[in-house]
Design a protein around this motif. Structure first.
Motif, PDB file in Angstrom:
ATOM      1  N   ALA A   1       1.026  -1.645  -0.431  1.00  0.00           N
ATOM      2  CA  ALA A   1       0.352  -0.183  -0.041  1.00  0.00           C
ATOM      3  C   ALA A   1       0.880   1.192  -0.211  1.00  0.00           C
ATOM      4  N   ALA A   2       2.163   1.114   0.721  1.00  0.00           N
ATOM      5  CA  ALA A   2       2.872   2.472   1.232  1.00  0.00           C
ATOM      6  C   ALA A   2       3.319   2.790  -0.780  1.00  0.00           C
ATOM      7  N   TRP A   3       3.809   1.524  -1.522  1.00  0.00           N
ATOM      8  CA  TRP A   3       4.400   1.876  -2.848  1.00  0.00           C
ATOM      9  C   TRP A   3       3.516   2.888  -3.802  1.00  0.00           C
ATOM     10  N   LEU A   4       1.716   2.119  -3.165  1.00  0.00           N
ATOM     11  CA  LEU A   4       1.352   3.092  -4.253  1.00  0.00           C
ATOM     12  C   LEU A   4       0.814   3.984  -3.796  1.00  0.00           C
ATOM     13  N   LYS A   5       0.932   4.779  -2.417  1.00  0.00           N
ATOM     14  CA  LYS A   5       0.054   5.499  -2.164  1.00  0.00           C
ATOM     15  C   LYS A   5       1.209   6.884  -2.935  1.00  0.00           C
ATOM     16  N   SER A   6       2.044   5.982  -3.062  1.00  0.00           N
ATOM     17  CA  SER A   6       3.290   7.256  -3.118  1.00  0.00           C
ATOM     18  C   SER A   6       3.891   7.007  -4.632  1.00  0.00           C
ATOM     19  N   ASN A   7       2.733   6.178  -5.578  1.00  0.00           N
ATOM     20  CA  ASN A   7       2.847   6.592  -6.869  1.00  0.00           C
ATOM     21  C   ASN A   7       1.569   6.756  -7.419  1.00  0.00           C
ATOM     22  N   LEU A   8       0.767   6.346  -7.165  1.00  0.00           N
ATOM     23  CA  LEU A   8      -0.714   7.179  -7.722  1.00  0.00           C
ATOM     24  C   LEU A   8      -0.987   8.361  -8.827  1.00  0.00           C
ATOM     25  N   GLY A   9       0.182   9.483  -8.140  1.00  0.00           N
ATOM     26  CA  GLY A   9       0.314  10.190  -9.118  1.00  0.00           C
ATOM     27  C   GLY A   9       1.006  10.351 -10.034  1.00  0.00           C
ATOM     28  N   ASN A  10       1.301   9.050 -11.288  1.00  0.00           N
ATOM     29  CA  ASN A  10       2.515   8.962 -11.811  1.00  0.00           C
ATOM     30  C   ASN A  10       1.728   8.527 -13.241  1.00  0.00           C
ATOM     31  N   LYS A  11       1.266   9.598 -13.745  1.00  0.00           N
ATOM     32  CA  LYS A  11       0.933   9.737 -15.722  1.00  0.00           C
ATOM     33  C   LYS A  11       1.242   8.015 -15.801  1.00  0.00           C
ATOM     34  N   SER A  12       2.314   7.430 -15.514  1.00  0.00           N
ATOM     35  CA  SER A  12       2.334   6.030 -16.421  1.00  0.00           C
ATOM     36  C   SER A  12       1.598   4.353 -14.987  1.00  0.00           C
ATOM     37  N   LEU A  13       0.967   5.462 -14.552  1.00  0.00           N
ATOM     38  CA  LEU A  13       0.099   4.187 -13.719  1.00  0.00           C
ATOM     39  C   LEU A  13      -1.286   3.804 -13.661  1.00  0.00           C
ATOM     40  N   VAL A  14      -1.713   2.245 -14.275  1.00  0.00           N
ATOM     41  CA  VAL A  14      -3.149   2.689 -14.118  1.00  0.00           C
ATOM     42  C   VAL A  14      -4.018   1.366 -13.059  1.00  0.00           C
ATOM     43  N   VAL A  15      -4.394   1.445 -12.164  1.00  0.00           N
ATOM     44  CA  VAL A  15      -4.543   0.666 -11.529  1.00  0.00           C
ATOM     45  C   VAL A  15      -5.924  -0.055 -11.979  1.00  0.00           C
ATOM     46  N   ILE A  16      -6.482  -0.802 -12.179  1.00  0.00           N
ATOM     47  CA  ILE A  16      -7.231  -1.847 -12.288  1.00  0.00           C
ATOM     48  C   ILE A  16      -7.848  -2.633 -11.084  1.00  0.00           C
ATOM     49  N   ASP A  17      -9.538  -2.058 -10.744  1.00  0.00           N
ATOM     50  CA  ASP A  17      -9.582  -3.099  -9.511  1.00  0.00           C
ATOM     51  C   ASP A  17     -10.500  -4.678 -10.404  1.00  0.00           C
ATOM     52  N   VAL A  18     -10.415  -4.963  -9.929  1.00  0.00           N
ATOM     53  CA  VAL A  18     -10.772  -6.615 -10.511  1.00  0.00           C
ATOM     54  C   VAL A  18     -11.431  -7.175  -9.428  1.00  0.00           C
ATOM     55  N   ARG A  19     -12.556  -7.044  -8.337  1.00  0.00           N
ATOM     56  CA  ARG A  19     -12.938  -6.904  -7.864  1.00  0.00           C
ATOM     57  C   ARG A  19     -14.661  -6.811  -8.238  1.00  0.00           C
ATOM     58  N   ASP A  20     -14.976  -8.796  -8.031  1.00  0.00           N
ATOM     59  CA  ASP A  20     -16.609  -9.190  -8.462  1.00  0.00           C
ATOM     60  C   ASP A  20     -17.263  -8.016  -7.348  1.00  0.00           C
ATOM     61  N   ALA A  21     -18.890  -8.484  -7.764  1.00  0.00           N
ATOM     62  CA  ALA A  21     -19.903  -8.107  -6.804  1.00  0.00           C
ATOM     63  C   ALA A  21     -20.171  -9.178  -5.977  1.00  0.00           C
TER      64      ALA A  21
ATOM     65  N   ALA B   1      -6.049  -1.348   5.047  1.00  0.00           N
ATOM     66  CA  ALA B   1      -5.862  -1.134   6.917  1.00  0.00           C
ATOM     67  C   ALA B   1      -4.993   0.034   7.114  1.00  0.00           C
ATOM     68  N   ALA B   2      -3.795  -0.097   6.008  1.00  0.00           N
ATOM     69  CA  ALA B   2      -2.798   1.074   5.700  1.00  0.00           C
ATOM     70  C   ALA B   2      -3.412   2.334   5.980  1.00  0.00           C
ATOM     71  N   GLY B   3      -4.951   2.907   5.365  1.00  0.00           N
ATOM     72  CA  GLY B   3      -4.820   3.958   5.892  1.00  0.00           C
ATOM     73  C   GLY B   3      -5.386   5.013   4.717  1.00  0.00           C
ATOM     74  N   GLY B   4      -5.195   3.691   3.705  1.00  0.00           N
ATOM     75  CA  GLY B   4      -5.305   4.537   2.005  1.00  0.00           C
ATOM     76  C   GLY B   4      -6.575   5.088   2.159  1.00  0.00           C
ATOM     77  N   GLU B   5      -6.339   6.325   1.285  1.00  0.00           N
ATOM     78  CA  GLU B   5      -8.020   7.468   0.487  1.00  0.00           C
ATOM     79  C   GLU B   5      -8.586   5.695  -0.556  1.00  0.00           C
ATOM     80  N   VAL B   6     -10.257   6.042  -0.166  1.00  0.00           N
ATOM     81  CA  VAL B   6     -10.900   5.612  -1.201  1.00  0.00           C
ATOM     82  C   VAL B   6     -11.952   6.444  -1.500  1.00  0.00           C
ATOM     83  N   SER B   7     -12.034   6.327  -2.823  1.00  0.00           N
ATOM     84  CA  SER B   7     -13.066   6.704  -3.747  1.00  0.00           C
ATOM     85  C   SER B   7     -14.045   6.626  -4.217  1.00  0.00           C
ATOM     86  N   ALA B   8     -15.326   6.851  -3.880  1.00  0.00           N
ATOM     87  CA  ALA B   8     -16.622   7.016  -4.482  1.00  0.00           C
ATOM     88  C   ALA B   8     -16.637   6.857  -5.768  1.00  0.00           C
ATOM     89  N   GLU B   9     -16.396   7.681  -6.356  1.00  0.00           N
ATOM     90  CA  GLU B   9     -16.128   7.712  -8.488  1.00  0.00           C
ATOM     91  C   GLU B   9     -14.892   7.250  -9.019  1.00  0.00           C
TER      92      GLU B   9
END
Length: 307
Positions: free
Chosen positions: A33-53, A153-161
Motif C-alpha cells: 500500500a505504501a508503494w501504491l500511495k507514493s505512485n498514485l500520481g504517476n501518469k504511467s500508472l493504471v490501477v485496475i480494480d478486479v473485484r466482483d460483486a 488497513a494501511a489507511g489508504g484513501e478511498v473514492s466512490a467516484e
C-alpha cells in the motif's frame, strides 16, 4: 566525427526501441500500500480494480476504491472466455487486447491489479489477470499484495467516484513460454516434466469434482500443491519467496526445473504459477490454460485419483 554520428544513430535507435516498451515503475510482482500511495500520481500508472460483486449483489467498487482505479470485474469484464467449448480460457488476441485498451491501458502503462484480498481463490482473480498481461508480453504489471483489504488497513484513501478512462491502443503478442496447451502437457508427460495440480487435495484425489470437469481425478503423475497454501487469508499477504521455495521442494521441484501448473480452468493454477514463476523466480513454469476442463473432455486422455 563518423564515430560520433554512428553512436548518435545507435543511441537514437535504442531510445526508440525502449520507448516502445512499457515504463516499469517497479520490477516487483507484488507492491504494498505504501508503494501504491507514493505512485498514485504517476501518469504511467493504471490501477485496475478486479473485484466482483458480492453475493448479495453489492458493488465493492462503488462503495469505495483506490482513487483513480478503473473497474474491471474479474468475472464480467471479459478477462476470460469459452473457447472451443472450454470455459475460462484466454480470449482471442484481438478481443483481449481491445478489452485492455478500453480500460485506458497502453503499452506504456504500468498496471497494478487490485483484488479484495479475501483468500487465495479470490486473490486468484488478480494472479490470473497478471498472467494475462504477462502472456501478452506486457511485463509492466504488479499486484497490490493483500488487495483492497491491505489498502484500507494501511489507511489508504478511498473514492466512490467511478473512473472513466479514455480508450488506448494496446498491442499484445503471445509468449508461448508461459502458456501450455494440451499438446504441451502430453509431451511433458512423455518427457517426464512435472505437472503441478493447484486444486484442493480432495479434487486432486478424486474425492470431489468441479462441475466443469467431466471426470474426477487428476492427470496421472501430477503432484499436488494446493493454491490455498500460497496465500495467508488471515494476514492478507501472499507467501514469501522462502515459503514458496519450501512448497516447491515439497512436490519435488528442483531449482528452475521445468513444470506446468494446472487446475480446473486455469484460475487456481494462476496462483501456483505466480508463486513459482514470479515469487520464487522459476521462469521455466508454464500454465495450462485449459486445465482439467480441457484435458478430461476427451475420454481418451487418462484421469486417475492423485496420491
Amino acid at each position: 566525427m563518423r564515430f560520433s554520428l554512428f553512436a548518435a544513430v545507435i543511441t537514437a535507435g535504442l531510445a526508440f526501441a525502449t520507448g516502445a516498451q512499457a515504463e516499469r515503475l517497479t520490477d516487483q510482482p507484488l507492491v504494498d500500500a505504501a508503494w501504491l500511495k507514493s505512485n498514485l500520481g504517476n501518469k504511467s500508472l493504471v490501477v485496475i480494480d478486479v473485484r466482483d460483486a458480492a453475493k448479495d449483489g453489492a458493488n465493492p467498487y462503488a462503495k469505495g476504491h483506490v482513487p483513480g482505479a478503473v473497474s474491471a470485474p474479474y468475472s464480467t469484464a471479459g478477462w476470460r472466455a469459452e473457447v472451443n467449448g472450454v470455459p475460462g480460457m484466454l480470449p482471442p488476441l484481438d478481443t483481449i487486447t481491445k478489452t485492455i485498451g478500453d480500460l485506458g491501458v497502453s503499452n506504456d502503462s504500468h498496471v497494478v491489479i487490485v483484488p479484495n484480498g479475501t483468500d487465495s481463490s479470490e486473490f486468484g482473480g488478480a494472479t490470473r489477470v497478471y498472467w494475462t498481461f504477462k502472456v501478452l508480453g506486457h511485463d509492466a504489471v504488479s499486484i497490490l499484495d493483500g488487495g483492497a483489504r491491505a489498502w484500507e488497513a494501511a489507511g489508504g484513501e478511498v473514492s466512490a467516484e467511478a473512473a472513466k478512462p479514455a480508450a488506448a491502443t494496446f498491442k499484445g503478442e503471445l509468449k508461448q513460454e508461459l502458456l501450455a496447451t494440451t499438446a504441451d502437457v502430453e509431451k511433458a508427460r512423455a518427457d517426464g516434466i512435472k505437472l503441478i495440480d493447484g486444486r484442493p487435495a480432495a479434487q486432486f484425489r478424486g474425492e470431489a469434482k468441479s462441475p466443469v470437469v467431466r471426470a474426477a481425478g487428476t492427470i496421472p503423475g501430477s503432484k499436488n500443491l494446493e493454491n490455498s497454501k500460497l496465500y495467508d487469508a488471515d494476514k492478507a499477504t501472499f507467501a514469501s519467496k522462502e515459503t514458496v521455495g519450501n512448497l516447491s521442494q515439497s512436490v519435488g521441484l528442483g531449482k528452475d526445473e521445468q513444470n506446468i501448473a494446472f487446475c480446473n480452468t486455469g484460475h487456481w493454477a494462476s496462483v501456483v504459477w505466480f508463486g513459482l514463476s514470479e515469487i520464487e523466480g522459476n521462469k521455466n513454469t508454464k500454465m495450462y490454460d485449459g486445465s482439467m476442463a480441457e484435458w478430461a473432455a476427451d475420454p481418451a486422455r487418462p484421469v486417475q485419483p492423485g496420491s
